[in-house]
Write an enzyme that holds these catalytic residues in place. Structure first.
Site, short mmCIF file in Angstrom:
data_model
loop_
_atom_site.label_atom_id
_atom_site.label_comp_id
_atom_site.label_asym_id
_atom_site.label_seq_id
_atom_site.Cartn_x
_atom_site.Cartn_y
_atom_site.Cartn_z
N ASP A 34 -18.82 40.53 -31.73
CA ASP A 34 -19.95 39.46 -31.57
C ASP A 34 -20.36 39.70 -30.16
OD1 ASP A 34 -19.79 38.59 -34.21
OD2 ASP A 34 -18.70 36.73 -33.54
N LYS A 56 -23.80 37.46 -32.58
CA LYS A 56 -24.36 36.22 -33.19
C LYS A 56 -24.47 35.36 -31.87
CE LYS A 56 -21.25 35.37 -37.14
NZ LYS A 56 -19.99 34.76 -37.62
N MET A 170 -22.62 25.02 -30.43
CA MET A 170 -23.49 25.66 -31.04
C MET A 170 -24.84 24.54 -30.92
SD MET A 170 -22.31 27.65 -34.02
CE MET A 170 -21.59 26.29 -34.78
#
Ligand code: SAH
Length: 246
Positions: A34, A56, A170
């Site tokens: 990632d 991601k 996030m």
């Protein structure tokens, strides 16, 4: 048939990589990775190692998860040592569980190599202990990817009234709604919180504020970044030890 190592890359500081992760990276025939807080880790791979980027960012998948599962599986049929490298810990919002299940169902051997999660280590490098005697008896790590305005939110916002530490991963783009929601469920406007960007790396930025002013103080702050909410944030004043603004 090869073996897959579902491996945590740690939060950024390369020295926070585990010895086990370091070993499998050195032995890897292919590394499926990632966006990493520290891409220098990949330099440790041997000559001839293949690299597959399935990045991601903030929960947005450049390659859909189903495709990632299949990419890992296909590589395990072709290579002996397959490293699936993820930031932090593979089981902390890393979808490592889904990938392990996919391999399990197909009879592929795998190891899970935990990593140091950003949820604890970025606060630590900011001088913020996630628990502290007399201040916070527990901490939660919560997804900030789900908007608090979502009708059927799975996040127990009403339980967030206590002084236990909350770390949102996030969550940067939802910060306005998150801070508003926490005030709505009963936290004071001047309740301490911090945003930590690129934690544990040389580019670490820490912004301390309150639920009321944190949004305006963190405009344009780079990702990856996490949010820490709780009275433990105040300990940074005494405990800051790392980075530019010490
Ligand atoms: N498995 C990872 C988390 C994946 S979710 C772990 O255990 O750390 C991705 C989120 O982690 C980002 O949106 C950000 O909130 C957080 N994050 C990852 N690395 C970070 C870092 N170095 N500094 C601050 N936040 C980070």
């Amino acid at each position: 048939m090869g073996k897959v190592y579902l491996t945590g890359a740690g939060p950024g500081d390369i020295e926070l990589l585990t010895l086990k992760a370091f070993r499998v990276i050195k032995e890897a025939d292919v590394i499926i990775y990632d966006r990493l807080a520290n891409p220098d880790i990949l330099k440790e791979a041997k000559n001839g190692c293949h690299f597959v980027y399935v990045g991601k960012e903030d929960g947005k998948h450049i390659v859909p998860q189903d495709d990632i599962n299949e990419i890992i599986y296909q590589n395990s049929l072709k290579h002996e040592n397959v490293v699936r490298l993820k930031g932090g810990d593979p089981f902390v919002f890393g979808r490592g569980g889904e990938e392990a299940l996919y391999l399990q169902e197909r009879g592929i051997k795998y190891d899970i190599i935990p990593g140091i999660t950003s949820a604890i280590s970025a606060p630590a490098y900011a001088g913020i202990p996630v628990t502290h005697r007399g201040v916070a008896v527990s901490f939660r790590v919560v997804t900030g990817h789900e908007s608090p305005n979502k009708k059927e939110s799975q996040i127990p916002w009403k339980n967030f009234k206590t002084d236990d530490t909350i770390v949102f991963l996030m969550g940067l783009h939802n910060l306005p709604e998150i801070s508003k929601k926490l005030i709505e469920v009963g936290k004071p406007n001047d309740y301490p919180c911090a945003v930590i960007s690129k934690g544990t790396t040389k580019e670490q930025i820490v912004v301390v504020g309150t639920l009321e002013n944190i949004v305006e103080k963190t405009n344009d702050i780079p990702t990856p970044a996490l949010i820490v909410v709780g009275k433990v944030v105040q300990l940074r004043e005494q405990l800051k030890w790392f980075g530019e603004n010490v």
